[in-house]
Design a protein around this motif. Structure first.
Motif, mmCIF file in Angstrom:
data_model
loop_
_atom_site.group_PDB
_atom_site.id
_atom_site.type_symbol
_atom_site.label_atom_id
_atom_site.label_comp_id
_atom_site.label_asym_id
_atom_site.label_seq_id
_atom_site.Cartn_x
_atom_site.Cartn_y
_atom_site.Cartn_z
ATOM 1 N N LEU A 53 0.832 -1.208 0.000
ATOM 2 C CA LEU A 53 0.000 0.000 0.000
ATOM 3 C C LEU A 53 0.865 1.256 0.000
ATOM 4 O O LEU A 53 0.576 2.211 -0.722
ATOM 5 N N VAL A 54 1.906 1.255 0.803
ATOM 6 C CA VAL A 54 2.808 2.415 0.869
ATOM 7 C C VAL A 54 3.432 2.675 -0.502
ATOM 8 O O VAL A 54 3.577 3.828 -0.918
ATOM 9 N N ASP A 55 3.761 1.614 -1.234
ATOM 10 C CA ASP A 55 4.348 1.760 -2.572
ATOM 11 C C ASP A 55 3.418 2.499 -3.535
ATOM 12 O O ASP A 55 3.876 3.079 -4.524
ATOM 13 N N GLU A 56 2.129 2.487 -3.255
ATOM 14 C CA GLU A 56 1.174 3.162 -4.127
ATOM 15 C C GLU A 56 1.005 4.646 -3.801
ATOM 16 O O GLU A 56 0.335 5.371 -4.532
ATOM 17 N N LEU A 57 1.612 5.110 -2.721
ATOM 18 C CA LEU A 57 1.547 6.518 -2.358
ATOM 19 C C LEU A 57 2.478 7.346 -3.243
ATOM 20 O O LEU A 57 3.444 6.827 -3.801
ATOM 21 N N THR A 58 2.183 8.633 -3.318
ATOM 22 C CA THR A 58 3.097 9.536 -4.022
ATOM 23 C C THR A 58 4.358 9.715 -3.185
ATOM 24 O O THR A 58 4.382 9.370 -1.987
ATOM 25 N N ALA A 59 5.388 10.273 -3.787
ATOM 26 C CA ALA A 59 6.647 10.513 -3.060
ATOM 27 C C ALA A 59 6.399 11.429 -1.866
ATOM 28 O O ALA A 59 6.953 11.203 -0.777
ATOM 29 N N ASP A 60 5.575 12.460 -2.043
ATOM 30 C CA ASP A 60 5.271 13.368 -0.932
ATOM 31 C C ASP A 60 4.526 12.647 0.189
ATOM 32 O O ASP A 60 4.793 12.870 1.375
ATOM 33 N N GLU A 61 3.589 11.783 -0.170
ATOM 34 C CA GLU A 61 2.847 11.027 0.843
ATOM 35 C C GLU A 61 3.771 10.069 1.593
ATOM 36 O O GLU A 61 3.664 9.921 2.812
ATOM 37 N N ARG A 62 4.681 9.416 0.872
ATOM 38 C CA ARG A 62 5.641 8.520 1.538
ATOM 39 C C ARG A 62 6.554 9.306 2.477
ATOM 40 O O ARG A 62 6.877 8.847 3.575
ATOM 41 N N SER A 63 6.955 10.503 2.065
ATOM 42 C CA SER A 63 7.792 11.350 2.929
ATOM 43 C C SER A 63 7.030 11.759 4.187
ATOM 44 O O SER A 63 7.595 11.759 5.285
ATOM 45 N N ALA A 64 5.770 12.125 4.024
ATOM 46 C CA ALA A 64 4.955 12.505 5.181
ATOM 47 C C ALA A 64 4.792 11.318 6.132
ATOM 48 O O ALA A 64 4.875 11.478 7.356
ATOM 49 N N LEU A 65 4.592 10.144 5.581
ATOM 50 C CA LEU A 65 4.461 8.946 6.411
ATOM 51 C C LEU A 65 5.769 8.663 7.148
ATOM 52 O O LEU A 65 5.765 8.372 8.344
ATOM 53 N N ALA A 66 6.892 8.784 6.462
ATOM 54 C CA ALA A 66 8.192 8.568 7.096
ATOM 55 C C ALA A 66 8.421 9.575 8.215
ATOM 56 O O ALA A 66 8.958 9.226 9.277
ATOM 57 N N ALA A 67 7.997 10.806 8.006
ATOM 58 C CA ALA A 67 8.167 11.838 9.040
ATOM 59 C C ALA A 67 7.312 11.534 10.271
ATOM 60 O O ALA A 67 7.656 11.948 11.386
ATOM 61 N N ALA A 68 6.228 10.805 10.084
ATOM 62 C CA ALA A 68 5.331 10.485 11.200
ATOM 63 C C ALA A 68 5.793 9.275 12.016
ATOM 64 O O ALA A 68 5.255 9.020 13.094
ATOM 65 N N ILE A 69 6.789 8.542 11.544
ATOM 66 C CA ILE A 69 7.215 7.313 12.231
ATOM 67 C C ILE A 69 7.577 7.543 13.693
ATOM 68 O O ILE A 69 7.112 6.797 14.564
ATOM 69 N N PRO A 70 8.369 8.555 14.036
ATOM 70 C CA PRO A 70 8.670 8.749 15.467
ATOM 71 C C PRO A 70 7.413 8.978 16.314
ATOM 72 O O PRO A 70 7.306 8.436 17.418
#
Length: 161
Positions: free
Chosen positions: A122-139
């Motif tokens: 599912l993450v692979d289907e996100l845009t680059a910006d969406e994946r970056s936002a998700l990565a920023a939310a990990i902490p």
């Protein structure tokens, strides 16, 4: 005095509710993809034992929010499946501890791998910006998990792992 938050307000309570709703919805969707060979309560208890180490059944019941008789039944079922074992407490031979077995740990790893693979697709289907936002939310997402674990299990068996 409580007040209702309207959809047009952008306060932190509204943001918290929207964030919580989004995460809850995602978790519900992901749970539908998980194998259904074990109840969520059994899976949660197995995860607790994996994370915190051997525990008394009474402690496990408290952490999982179930009655002691239910926890005893759950442990018996997990024991018959080979996922947990009962041990004597080295500090007090009268006390029985429940510990996860190698098979139980292997089972959890396999379940997590399947869930992670579904989520990764599912993450692979996100845009680059969406994946970056998700990565920023990990902490923040990890901290939410820690807070939940601390609230459910403030006792001395908690290792923080």
């Amino acid at each position: 005095m409580s007040r209702s938050i309207s959809g047009s307000e952008t306060g932190s309570a509204d943001g918290s509710t929207r964030s919580a709703d989004a995460v809850q919805g995602l978790l519900s969707s992901l749970l539908r993809h998980a194998p259904r060979d074990m109840s969520l309560t059994s899976l949660a208890a197995l995860s607790t034992l994996n994370r915190t180490g051997p525990r008394r059944i009474t402690d496990l019941a408290m952490v999982e929010g179930i009655t002691q008789p239910s926890a005893t039944t759950l442990v018996t079922t997990l024991e018959r499946a080979g996922f947990v074992e009962r041990r004597s407490d080295p500090d007090d031979r009268r006390v029985v501890l429940v510990a996860i077995t190698a098979s139980g740990s292997d089972y959890l790893r396999a379940r997590r791998r399947v869930s992670t693979e579904v989520f990764a697709r599912l993450v692979d289907e996100l845009t680059a910006d969406e994946r970056s936002a998700l990565a920023a939310a990990i902490p923040a997402l990890r901290r939410l998990r820690e807070l939940d674990e601390e609230q459910r299990d403030p006792g001395p068996n908690r290792t923080g792992v």
